[in-house]
Motif scaffolding. Structure first.
Motif: not given
Length: 321
Positions: A194-210
């Motif tokens: 995302x625009x703040x480097x958050x993981x919009x999609x990643x098989x090993x990370x959630x959207x709360x993580x950057x």
């Protein structure tokens, strides 16, 4: 030195040198071509899925802008408004649509919790603060089902007066459904930042993580390059592994599509081909040397006999026929 060894050195050695040089050039050209092809494949994959997501998001944003503009002329009756919201909720990638008003009332295509006040929501505030354009929110958990979503919203104005804010929810499951079955080599990964480097999609990370906060922020410079808005291939290290990163901006969202693969894996085909070419070169060289040896044998035997005969005659032996 006998004639045959001399001729083998005179013909065989230059032949070996020329063949080795040609083999090196061919191997270098083929390896370079295959490397470029591998990187091009990563780039094309990144661009393909970026364009696919971009097309859906762009269509949803156009729908929100168009409807907001239409309602700025005159708000529809309640029944038509509800029907329109239900139709907006059926757009590709959308699962809910609603309108919030300055007095705190709202209409929605889905059931929202008691006491819901649109004026307190980020998407409403962002739209009011940016009335001339539609706004994409940061990812957050939906109040209706607790799943991560982003909201596209647009203020509805008439003669400078705020009539309300139209919004649609895009669940991040839509992104996951598009990308979850995509395979990048054996150990490669594909994800959306995302625009703040958050993981919009990643098989090993959630959207709360950057990504900028992963491993104590050691990847900030890499993420900065990824999110430059350029379509490019980056060579860098991540978590101790040298990797290639093919990045493409998803232009209608401010997001970035990333396809990543370890350099070692990317070059496996190149290494395999190099070994194969080397084997072919060695085998061909041995065959050529064997042919040369046989040819020299058939050519030098009569010469050797004549040379021996000449030596005996020069020694006074005139009995030779």
């Amino acid at each position: 030195m006998q004639l045959k060894p001399k001729m083998m050195l005179g013909i065989g050695v230059p032949l070996v040198i020329v063949f080795l040089i040609m083999g090196f050039i061919i191997n270098s050209m083929a390896s370079s071509s295959l490397s470029e092809s591998s990187l091009k494949g990563l780039y094309e994959m990144s661009e393909h899925y970026a364009n696919q997501i971009n097309a859906t998001m762009r269509a949803d944003r156009i729908a929100v802008r168009t409807m907001s503009l239409s309602w700025s002329e005159q708000m529809p009756p309640k029944d038509i408004l509800k029907d329109t919201l239900n139709q907006l909720a059926k757009l590709d990638g959308v699962n809910a649509a609603y309108i919030g008003r300055p007095d705190g009332t709202y209409d929605s295509s889905i059931t929202l919790p008691d006491g819901f006040d649109p004026r307190t929501r980020g998407w409403y505030k962002d739209a009011v603060a940016n009335p001339d354009t539609d706004v994409i929110s940061q990812a957050y958990k939906s109040l209706s089902d607790g799943k991560p979503v982003i909201t596209i919203s647009k203020a509805i104005l008439k003669d400078g007066q705020l009539l309300g804010v139209l919004a649609v929810n895009v669940p991040l499951d839509f992104i996951a459904d598009t990308l979850k079955d995509v395979k990048v080599g054996e150990t490669g990964t594909l994800y959306v930042l995302g625009s703040s480097s958050e993981y919009i999609y990643h098989h090993g990370h959630s959207v709360e993580e950057k990504m900028t906060e992963v491993d104590g922020g050691s990847s900030k410079e890499l993420v900065k390059r990824m999110m430059s808005g350029k379509v490019e291939t980056i060579e860098d290290q991540f978590r101790g592994v040298d990797r290639f990163f093919a990045v493409s901006p998803i232009r209608s969202t401010g997001w970035t599509m990333v396809v990543s693969i370890p350099q070692k894996e990317a070059f496996e085909d190149v290494a395999h081909m190099s070994y194969m070419l080397a084997g072919i070169c060695v085998l061909t060289l041995l065959i050529l040397l064997a042919i040369t040896y046989c040819f020299l044998g058939s050519a030098t035997t009569p010469i050797a006999r004549l040379s021996a005969l000449a030596e005996r005659i020069a020694g006074g032996d005139l009995s030779m026929q």
